[in-house]
Design a protein around this motif. Structure first.
Motif, PDB file in Angstrom:
ATOM      1  N   GLY A 138       0.794  -1.223   0.000  1.00 34.93           N
ATOM      2  CA  GLY A 138       0.000   0.000   0.000  1.00 34.93           C
ATOM      3  C   GLY A 138       0.820   1.263   0.000  1.00 34.93           C
ATOM      4  N   ALA A 139       2.144   1.150   0.078  1.00 33.89           N
ATOM      5  CA  ALA A 139       2.990   2.336   0.131  1.00 33.89           C
ATOM      6  C   ALA A 139       3.417   2.822  -1.251  1.00 33.89           C
ATOM      7  N   GLY A 140       2.946   2.200  -2.301  1.00 34.75           N
ATOM      8  CA  GLY A 140       3.325   2.577  -3.651  1.00 34.75           C
ATOM      9  C   GLY A 140       4.117   1.471  -4.312  1.00 34.75           C
ATOM     10  N   VAL A 141       4.167   1.513  -5.616  1.00 31.73           N
ATOM     11  CA  VAL A 141       4.871   0.470  -6.352  1.00 31.73           C
ATOM     12  C   VAL A 141       6.335   0.853  -6.533  1.00 31.73           C
ATOM     13  N   SER A 142       7.148  -0.138  -6.747  1.00 30.25           N
ATOM     14  CA  SER A 142       8.575   0.098  -6.911  1.00 30.25           C
ATOM     15  C   SER A 142       8.938   0.286  -8.374  1.00 30.25           C
ATOM     16  N   ARG A 143      10.083   0.883  -8.570  1.00 38.80           N
ATOM     17  CA  ARG A 143      10.599   1.017  -9.928  1.00 38.80           C
ATOM     18  C   ARG A 143      10.857  -0.363 -10.526  1.00 38.80           C
ATOM     19  N   ALA A 144      11.174  -1.329  -9.688  1.00 37.95           N
ATOM     20  CA  ALA A 144      11.427  -2.686 -10.175  1.00 37.95           C
ATOM     21  C   ALA A 144      10.201  -3.246 -10.892  1.00 37.95           C
ATOM     22  N   LEU A 145       8.994  -2.933 -10.414  1.00 39.20           N
ATOM     23  CA  LEU A 145       7.785  -3.399 -11.085  1.00 39.20           C
ATOM     24  C   LEU A 145       7.694  -2.789 -12.484  1.00 39.20           C
ATOM     25  N   ILE A 146       7.921  -1.498 -12.592  1.00 42.66           N
ATOM     26  CA  ILE A 146       7.844  -0.828 -13.885  1.00 42.66           C
ATOM     27  C   ILE A 146       8.908  -1.398 -14.828  1.00 42.66           C
TER      28      ILE A 146
END
Length: 142
Positions: free
Chosen positions: A26-34
């Motif tokens: 819930g704290a936001g997605v990581s650059r790793a996901l993108i």
């Protein structure tokens, strides 16, 4: 995923991966996901609001409840067992990453941000503005 080895190594690993697993509480997605999406990796992830900003279950990823490791494991197993599904989800994830985070989109966002900041600064510094009036009074108030 470890971030050592530079971007080319990360791209190589992500492109060769059968699945990429991403959790977000819930704290936001990581650059790793993108990055994984941009490389066309099949994503299995947590079904949380930040993840749903980028991923749609069955469209460009397989999502499972955050607190359900068995469901997440089943999603990963499904990606590993169904290579056609995994490839299709990976292509869709890549399209989404390019649409939302590609260089053109990010450049336009940067331009919009800089334009908004310039307008704020212009209003602040134009003759007769409150900021100018406050600056003129500042030496007398000391």
């Amino acid at each position: 995923m470890a971030t050592g080895g530079g971007p080319e190594l990360r791209r190589t690993v992500l492109r060769a991966a059968d699945a990429a697993v991403h959790l977000c509480d819930g704290a936001g997605v990581s650059r790793a996901l993108i990055e994984a999406m941009a490389c066309g990796a099949a994503i299995a992830g947590a079904d949380t609001p930040p993840m749903r900003e980028f991923l749609r279950d069955g469209e460009n990823a397989l999502l499972a409840p955050f607190a359900d490791p068995a469901a997440l494991a089943m999603a990963v197993e499904r990606l590993l067992d169904d290579t056609l599904l995994a490839a299709g989800l990976g292509r869709a994830a890549r399209r989404q990453a390019i649409l939302c985070h590609g260089m053109r989109r990010q450049s336009l966002r940067q331009i919009d941000l800089l334009d908004a900041l310039a307008r704020i600064e212009f209003r602040r510094l134009r003759p007769g503005s409150r900021a100018e009036a406050g600056q003129a009074r500042a030496p007398n108030s000391a």
